[in-house]
Design a protein around this motif. Structure first.
Motif, PDB file in Angstrom:
ATOM      1  N   TYR A  76       0.840  -1.190   0.000  1.00  0.00           N
ATOM      2  CA  TYR A  76       0.000   0.000   0.000  1.00  0.00           C
ATOM      3  C   TYR A  76       0.877   1.242   0.000  1.00  0.00           C
ATOM      4  O   TYR A  76       2.080   1.171   0.239  1.00  0.00           O
ATOM      5  N   GLU A  77       0.234   2.326  -0.266  1.00  0.00           N
ATOM      6  CA  GLU A  77       0.887   3.632  -0.182  1.00  0.00           C
ATOM      7  C   GLU A  77       0.252   4.423   0.959  1.00  0.00           C
ATOM      8  O   GLU A  77      -0.956   4.328   1.181  1.00  0.00           O
ATOM      9  N   TYR A 112      -0.685   2.802  -6.513  1.00  0.00           N
ATOM     10  CA  TYR A 112       0.725   2.795  -6.880  1.00  0.00           C
ATOM     11  C   TYR A 112       0.989   3.419  -8.239  1.00  0.00           C
ATOM     12  O   TYR A 112       2.067   3.907  -8.509  1.00  0.00           O
ATOM     13  N   THR A 140       5.575   4.542  -0.644  1.00  0.00           N
ATOM     14  CA  THR A 140       5.212   3.135  -0.798  1.00  0.00           C
ATOM     15  C   THR A 140       5.769   2.400   0.408  1.00  0.00           C
ATOM     16  O   THR A 140       6.986   2.399   0.627  1.00  0.00           O
ATOM     17  N   TRP A 141       4.874   1.804   1.160  1.00  0.00           N
ATOM     18  CA  TRP A 141       5.266   1.296   2.471  1.00  0.00           C
ATOM     19  C   TRP A 141       6.343   0.215   2.387  1.00  0.00           C
ATOM     20  O   TRP A 141       7.273   0.182   3.184  1.00  0.00           O
ATOM     21  N   TYR A 179      -7.424   6.252  -2.853  1.00  0.00           N
ATOM     22  CA  TYR A 179      -7.114   5.987  -1.448  1.00  0.00           C
ATOM     23  C   TYR A 179      -8.361   5.462  -0.737  1.00  0.00           C
ATOM     24  O   TYR A 179      -9.462   5.969  -0.917  1.00  0.00           O
ATOM     25  N   THR A 223       9.345   7.317  -2.543  1.00  0.00           N
ATOM     26  CA  THR A 223       8.577   8.524  -2.217  1.00  0.00           C
ATOM     27  C   THR A 223       8.265   9.361  -3.450  1.00  0.00           C
ATOM     28  O   THR A 223       8.984   9.320  -4.457  1.00  0.00           O
ATOM     29  N   ALA A 257       3.712  11.060  -0.887  1.00  0.00           N
ATOM     30  CA  ALA A 257       3.306   9.676  -0.652  1.00  0.00           C
ATOM     31  C   ALA A 257       4.535   8.804  -0.531  1.00  0.00           C
ATOM     32  O   ALA A 257       5.602   9.116  -1.081  1.00  0.00           O
ATOM     33  N   VAL A 274      -0.194   7.982  -7.325  1.00  0.00           N
ATOM     34  CA  VAL A 274      -0.270   8.224  -5.879  1.00  0.00           C
ATOM     35  C   VAL A 274      -0.890   9.568  -5.539  1.00  0.00           C
ATOM     36  O   VAL A 274      -1.283   9.786  -4.400  1.00  0.00           O
TER      37      VAL A 274
END
Length: 124
Positions: free
Chosen positions: A31-32, A102, A51-52, A111, A57, A49, A105
């Motif tokens: 997820y972002e 993704y 990306t986990w 979201y 970024t 944002a 973003v």
């Protein structure tokens, strides 16, 4: 999933603030975490944002070089460090989680979960 944003407040122009976004509830593999803001009388806009899983970024042009975004996997918390704040940065800042954002973003529609927002006021 619940998102709790915090860290907002009143700061003078040129100052810094660090926003936090704590995530609780179910977890996801990919997820972002995005940060958006809404200034008085304006539309909500994309800020940054991450990306986990990878830490990659993306930043809006108007904050690039001033803001950084990071995350703490163990604490399930994301951070937005805002430096060199300007009066035009005054807004309510929201964090959000996107499961399919993704490819875009900056697109709020992608979201899935949103925090309640935290107010940042920059005095000139």
């Amino acid at each position: 999933v619940q998102l709790q944003a915090s860290g907002g407040g009143l700061v003078q122009a040129g100052g810094s603030l660090r926003l936090s976004c704590a995530m609780s509830g179910r977890t996801f593999d990919s997820y972002e975490m995005g940060w958006f803001r809404q200034a008085p009388g304006k539309e909500r806009e994309f800020v940054a944002a991450i990306t986990w899983s990878t830490g990659s970024t993306v930043f809006a042009d108007f904050v690039r070089g001033r803001f950084t975004i990071s995350r703490d996997n163990a604490k399930k918390t994301g951070f937005l460090l805002m430096n060199s704040l300007r009066s035009e940065d005054t807004a309510v800042y929201y964090c959000a989680i996107g499961l399919r954002s993704y490819n875009d973003v900056a697109n709020q529609q992608l979201y899935n979960y949103w925090g309640q927002g935290t107010l940042v006021t920059v005095s000139s």
